[in-house]
Scaffold this motif. Sequence first.
Motif: not given
Length: 172
Positions: A82-83, A127, A129
């Motif tokens: 997610k990053k 990012t 997230n």
Amino acid sequence: TRKESSAASDVYKRQGLGPAIVKKVLIDNGASVNVLFYNTFSKMGLSMDNVRASKNKIHGFTGVPTQPIGVVDLLVELGEGKKQVSMMQSFVIIDSLSGYNAFLGIPALAAFKIALAPWCLTMKFPTANGVGVIKGDPQESRDCYMAELIEARKYDIKKDVETPLCIHEAPL
């Protein structure tokens, strides 16, 4: 944007070009361009059809101007899960030996908004997230650096210039 990077990624996949994981990348905050070495370009299976001609010479590799093979746009992905962030970056292709496969220069550092912590071989970037983090490998870093020193020494020997590999004593 994420949609643009997905579209670019889809184009690469349709052409059978990706993805390629590239290691031994030097983060160079003094380089005015991103550099991809021709040996790495070849191993990635990329086509010369996507390479644009370059009239500009590169300075700083061996002390003499170097004519690049050309320029290619590649999708660069940093981080994991997610990053992760992705965006297209232009790379100047150089036919030169190096302990590295590529250099990420100021264009990539600015585009990804990378913050460097060289003392711990870490870079961070925003990012969607949170903050993404990439940590370098100290041993791999030393190996690449030594390979660069050896190549530089070979070049200097051909020019009949003596280059010390280490400093034993430095006046303060």
